[in-house]
Structure formats: structure tokens, C-alpha cells
Design a protein around this motif. Sequence first.
Motif, short mmCIF file in Angstrom:
data_model
loop_
_atom_site.label_atom_id
_atom_site.label_comp_id
_atom_site.label_asym_id
_atom_site.label_seq_id
_atom_site.Cartn_x
_atom_site.Cartn_y
_atom_site.Cartn_z
N GLU A 388 0.86 -1.19 0.00
CA GLU A 388 0.00 0.00 0.00
C GLU A 388 0.89 1.23 0.00
O GLU A 388 1.93 1.25 0.65
CB GLU A 388 -0.91 0.02 1.22
N LEU A 390 1.15 5.02 1.05
CA LEU A 390 0.63 6.08 1.90
C LEU A 390 1.54 7.29 1.76
O LEU A 390 2.65 7.31 2.32
CB LEU A 390 0.56 5.60 3.36
N ASN A 391 1.07 8.27 0.98
CA ASN A 391 1.92 9.41 0.64
C ASN A 391 3.19 8.89 -0.01
O ASN A 391 3.13 8.24 -1.04
CB ASN A 391 2.18 10.27 1.87
N GLN A 393 5.24 6.77 1.53
CA GLN A 393 5.63 5.54 2.21
C GLN A 393 5.05 4.32 1.50
O GLN A 393 3.83 4.25 1.27
CB GLN A 393 5.15 5.53 3.67
N ARG A 405 8.26 -0.43 6.29
CA ARG A 405 7.95 0.85 5.63
C ARG A 405 9.18 1.37 4.89
O ARG A 405 10.29 1.39 5.44
CB ARG A 405 7.48 1.87 6.66
N LEU A 433 -6.70 1.59 3.05
CA LEU A 433 -6.47 3.03 3.08
C LEU A 433 -7.71 3.75 2.57
O LEU A 433 -8.14 3.55 1.44
CB LEU A 433 -5.26 3.38 2.22
N TRP A 437 -7.69 7.67 6.97
CA TRP A 437 -7.47 6.53 7.86
C TRP A 437 -6.76 5.40 7.13
O TRP A 437 -6.99 5.16 5.95
CB TRP A 437 -8.80 6.01 8.41
N LEU A 438 -5.91 4.73 7.88
CA LEU A 438 -5.32 3.46 7.45
C LEU A 438 -5.70 2.42 8.49
O LEU A 438 -5.41 2.58 9.68
CB LEU A 438 -3.80 3.56 7.35
N TYR A 449 -5.29 3.82 12.18
CA TYR A 449 -4.19 4.77 12.15
C TYR A 449 -4.66 6.05 11.48
O TYR A 449 -5.16 6.03 10.35
CB TYR A 449 -3.01 4.16 11.38
N ASP A 450 -4.54 7.17 12.17
CA ASP A 450 -4.93 8.49 11.66
C ASP A 450 -3.83 8.99 10.74
O ASP A 450 -2.73 9.34 11.19
CB ASP A 450 -5.14 9.44 12.84
N THR A 451 -4.10 9.04 9.43
CA THR A 451 -3.06 9.43 8.47
C THR A 451 -2.79 10.92 8.50
O THR A 451 -1.75 11.37 8.02
CB THR A 451 -3.46 9.01 7.04
N MET A 454 -0.90 11.16 11.87
CA MET A 454 0.17 10.16 11.79
C MET A 454 0.39 9.48 13.14
O MET A 454 1.49 9.40 13.65
CB MET A 454 1.47 10.79 11.28
#
Length: 815
Positions: A388, A390-391, A393, A405, A433, A437-438, A449-451, A454
Motif C-alpha cells: 500500500e 501512503l503518501n 511511504q 515501511r 487506506l 485513515w489506514l 491509524y490516523d493518516t 500520523m
Amino acid sequence: MSTKRRQHVPTAYSTSSRPQQRLALLLVMLMLTLPWSAMSSTNLEGLEDESRATPKAWGTGGSNDTGWISLDATGADTANSTMAYADLFMDFAPGALLDNLTFEISVDGSDGYWANQPQITLMDTQTPILDWRGYGDLGRQNSFSDNSPEVEDGVLDTWLKPNSVSDASWLLPSGVTITDLVIDALRPADPRVSFSTQNIIIHDSAVNPLDGRLYILLDDALLHLDDQASKRIIDIELDMQGRSLAIDANDNRLLIGTADGKVLSRSLVDSSSQTNLLEMDDDTTIVHAVGADEYGTIWAASDCSLHHLTGSQTTWTEYNFCSSDLVERPSDLIAYSDNVYIATTSSGVRAIEYNTFIDASGISISIDSDTQWSTANYLTSNSITQLELLNSQLLIASTGGGVNRYDVVAESWLGTWSTNNWLSSNVVRGLALTDGWLHILAGSTVHAYDTGAMLFRSQRQVADMGLLNSGRTIVAWPSVGYRSPTSGMMMVSDGSGTLARQTGETLDGTMVLVSSPETSPMEVVTHIDDGEQGEIWIGGGTIIDRFDQHDQVWRTPIDLTDYVPPYYSVTAIVQDSDGWVWVGTSDAGILRLRNDNGSYIGTVQGISSSHISSLSHDANTETLVVGHYESGISLINTSTMTLTEVLTTEDGLDSDLVTQVETRYGIAYIATPDSGVMRIDLHDLAILGSWQSLGADNLEATPVAVDGDTLYLGLTDFGILVIDRLTGDISDHWNQDGNLPDDDVLSLHLDFGGGLLVGSRVSNTGATGNGGLARWDGNNWQILQTSIPGGNNDPYVFYDITSDADGIYAGTNRG
């Protein structure tokens, strides 16, 4: 949305003059929805004629034919109920008298000319010409008339009954001609129903960026889901054998990798099938992962092979990424910034760097490097479940190593999420995702997880989300279109066909894709009246499954461990006359549940034992008979929910071992393994005689004689049963251990004097009174003599007997 109207004022005559004045004709078109938009083109007859109106140039008389004029009503605001309007002013000569005035309006919904509930009024006199309020659109009908519950808010939402539907209609004015009829119909489907426990597999999922629908590869089918529809499954494509999904945003298509070596394509606009992009020669090759990069190149991964197809190519190029004879099986693929990252099930991750060349000949690809990430260098596990982004990452979920990561921009490794810091388990089954949220499915726990901030906010057990099994798959459904959830959502599957839904940190119920029972084996089954068409309740272990016969779907199962301790199983389910359901268990007593939703009501204390073997309810006495394995029976008044009585051998029962109970008309019948069928009169709680077996099978004869209310039943080798003819009770058993001359009874007869004659088979003693023929006078037995002349000629087998006033006649082995 645009609306258009036409009005025709064909002729107006002026025949005399008066002081200068102006007569204004005001046409007000009022709408309750959106403003009308301007449109000059039309197919209505006469539009090509130019208007002959010449304002400010007056003659002594004449006519004014406006031709067709298109008016656009504007200014509508649904927030404050402001209606749209438009004005039409016509000037006439001063002092003119109007004669022969005609006014026409025309609508053509097929050409875009229509209005919602229009009103037309003459301004000066406030004379209404047309009032269409309450009739919907003039010129079209885009919704059905409401007919709850099948038609609500103008939308028909039901199923064929069985092959047609007649619940929807339009209200049309008389004289209307329908020129175009367009029906926008989805084909929603109920969840697949199975009557055995299912173990479904969700291979992959993807979201349509245009309308927000969710695609799910479930077993061999492709499901289309719409979160805004009452039936969320809006389409099913069967036998797809799909194993991987991806979105090609460049060409608006869904890519589907299959188990038989194909890459299929579906339009994101209308879901139509498109030409297959890839068909391998070996139809056993599985396309485990597919993807598309920013250049429009399609990537497909199979065992050890990476295939790519650029937008200008017609053939695929294959690249072998395995560096040894060990087969590397892909589990996921992401193409990002000239890199393809391939996750594998046991060999870590392949990071393949490539270059894209664009020239006059088209687009081509060259592979520049192939790097393997594994436990030998960077990873904490070689078994990768998902990738996945995430930005910047790259998140690498693994089985046994948590989440590695990697920063794809800085090309550096970040700290691993594992049990050493944030996760409850290093077995990460997937990532989801969504908006802000993740969600991470680690073991049996979902971490949120609050993206934005963070940081990890919360965690929740899968068992607390409405699922009975452990989580297996996690699916993301972001909010990106009108078919998607209002807020981004993730869903967890436990393999049963039911998915738990969660938005951010908030649960959102469950969604059923495959409807099947949870219990295996199924040990107890009964029909429950739920006030509709009924439900079938099936108990097994600590679970009760419920099949709704009205909706033909399995309802949420009842987990009895929510109410009583585990380590027992359901043994019996019955419903009383008030509708409540009683459940017997092997070691937790009895429970009382609601019949409509299965919620727990309570129990009854003081029963003979917590070990329940059977239940039966008698509606005549409102009594629940509870059988216990080794403790007799308990009787409960279901109206008052109180214990009435406990009966065991100490109270007169023949046995405490109860295998099953049944009730009928106030009598309880109790099956035992050692004492036949015991019986209880539930009206006065009297113990009746038990029905017991004598082992009398394959008898030579079973003679019968009836004396009023008493029935005598002869049983060869077992004597005589004395039975109350009215009640069916066995009042006595005569045999030779008591006072019956012989057990081997072959014939019975009531003689002329009212005595009972008994014929038997006895030993050949030669005696004249050998006991073969006997008479019971109601108090004593009399052995009747035969005295046939000759040695040893007396009969000893009496097959049949009759009598009259003159004597007794017997059929014997001597004649």
C-alpha cells in the motif's frame, strides 16, 4: 439539469385606435426545482419561421404572429423554496383592440423541453392560464408514482414475483403521447444463499473512480457493490475466475487478472466487456497481480514473470524476475514513479526499476534494475500479504513480520510497525487506506491509524464487530463517487460471507455477500413463528443460525456465549404459545429468547439439573417439560416463567434417565433408555403408568378379547396384558410367575357366562387337566378337563376357542 419551454402566440389583430396605452402580457413560468437553461435549437415544427412581430412600428391594423419562443425560467433556489420564473412582454399599438387571441405552449421532453410543476398567469389581470402544481414534470416523467414499500421517492426497488413486477406506474395527463420511454435499470441481486457452512475467499478489490462502486472478486465471481442502493449488490459476473484487480485511469477500464492466464477488461463508464488484453498459451497460469502506471502501461505478474503492455503496443513483453530455480509467487503489485514493486508469498519484494521511452514509433519499456528485498537485507518477513502506498511511504504488510515501511522518495527505510511498538500481532493480513485513515488487520485485531495526525488511534477485536470467526481479509472503500459510502469505509471478512463495516473508528454494521449458516455440525432444528413467514432455527455448539423464509436469507446468528458461559452445546429448541423461544443446553440450563431478533430474555432457576436433554411445550397447560439426562424432569409455567415441579424416581418416576420428551393434549410422554415411555398428566401432575416393552416380537399369535372397558391382549410366551380400553393404560400383566396357568397364550374368548377362556400351548404330559385350557371367572382360575379316551390323547395346543349355552368348543392339535 436543464429545462425548456415553448410558447406560441400565433395571431393578434388590431382594428382601431385609442389613447396611447400598453398592454403587457406576462407569462410567468414557475418551477420548484432548478432554473431553465437557454436553448435555441428545437425540432418543433415552425421554429424556422421568423417572427413577424415589429414592435414600435404600428400600422392601422394587422396581426402579430410571434412564432415559437423559448423561455428560460431562472432564479430557482431549493434551499428557500424560491421558484424560477420568466416574463414574456408583447407591445401593441396605442388604442389597439385585441381580437382572436390564441396562446399555445409546447413541450418535448425527448428534446429537453420540459418544466417542473409550471404555472402560467396573465400579469395585469392575474388570470391563471395553466396550473400544473402537484403533477410533476410537464413534458416528461422521470420517476414512478410512490407505492410503498416497492416504490419510494419515485424509485422502484423490488424483485420479480416470480417473473414480473406490477407495482410501478406513472400519472400522466389525458391526451399525452409518449414519444420516448427510457428505463434505467440495475439488476441488483440478493446475497448468494447456501444451506451449508461456506468458506468464501475474497481475492482482491478495487474502486471505480468515476461512480465509486466497489468491485470485489469473491470466489470465481466479480461483484459490483453500490453503498447507496437498498440492495448493495447491483451486478454479478459469474465464472470470471478473477484473482487480481486494478484500475487503468488512463483508459477508464477495470483490469482483471484471472486464474486461466488472462487479463480481462471492463469499462468503468458502463461496465461493458472489452477486448481481452492478455491470453496466455498456458491456461493454468494464474495472473496474481495487475496494475497500470501513469504512462498507461499495463503490468501483470505471474509466477516468476512480469508482463507489460504499453499504450502503443499490441503484444506483451515478458520479463523473468526470478534469480534462481525457486518459484516466486506474486501476491500484490504497485507501479509508482518508474518502479514496479512486486510482493511475493515467500520471497519478499522485487523492486524493479524501468524507463519509459516515447518516440515516433510509440512507447517502449526497458528494465534497468531488479532488486530483491528480503530478510537477508531489509525485511522482517519474506511472506508478503499486501502493498500500500501512503503518501511517499510504501507499506509492506507481512505474515510474521508486521508492516515494513520504505520511503520511495527519500529511498530510505523507516521503522517497522510490529508487536514491539503498535501492533497486537505480527501476522498482518491486509491494509485498507481510506479518507484520512489506514486500517491494519493484525491477527484478530483491527488497528485504526490516523493518516493526518500520523498516529494510531484505537484498535478493535474482530469478534466485537459482528463476526464469529477470525478476520481473513480487509477491504477499503473510499468515498469517491455517488455509489460509494458517504465517508470512507473499510470492511473485514471472516470467510463466512459477512463483512463487518467500520468508518474511521465507528462501526457501521455488517454487509452480507454470501448468506450461509455458521453452525457445523447442525444438531437441532425447529421452525419458529416470527410473525411473518417464519424462520428456521438451527443449533450447533453454542451458535443458533436463523434462516428467514420471507427474505430467503440467513440472519445474524445467535451466539449464546454472550449470555452464559461456554463449554456446552445446544440440545433443544422449542417455541411456546406466546411466541418466546426456549433453548436447552448440555450444561447451561435453559434460556428464553425473543422470536423476532433472538435477543436474550432470561432463564428459570431451580430446575432439576443444568444438563438438558430435551424440551417440549404443552399449549393446553402452558407447561414447558424439561428432560434431564440423569435427573428426571422439570416443569415450567411459561406464562409466569416460574418452576412448577421437579419429578424424579423419588417422586414415583420409573427412571431418572430421560432421552426425549413430547407433549399432546395435556399429557407428557417421556422416553427413557431403560423404562420405556413414562407419562405425566400435566393438568394435575399425576404420574401415569409407563409404556414398557416386553420384548414380544414376531409372535405366533396375539389374541384379543374385550369385556366392556377392559381389553385382554394375549402374547405368545409373555402371557396376557390387561388394558383399560378408554385410556390405553396397561392395568395388569398376567403370566405364569403369578397365577396364569401358562405364558404361551394362543387364544382368548369370553364365554357365555362372562368368563375369560384362555387357550395355550403346554407340555404333552398326557394329563386330562394339563392347563392348556383355563377359565378366569373374575376372581379365580379354573383348569378345564378334556378327558379324551385313549392313552395320551388329550390335546396340549389350543389354537382357537368359542362357546355357547351348551358348552365350549376348541380347535386343538388333536382336532
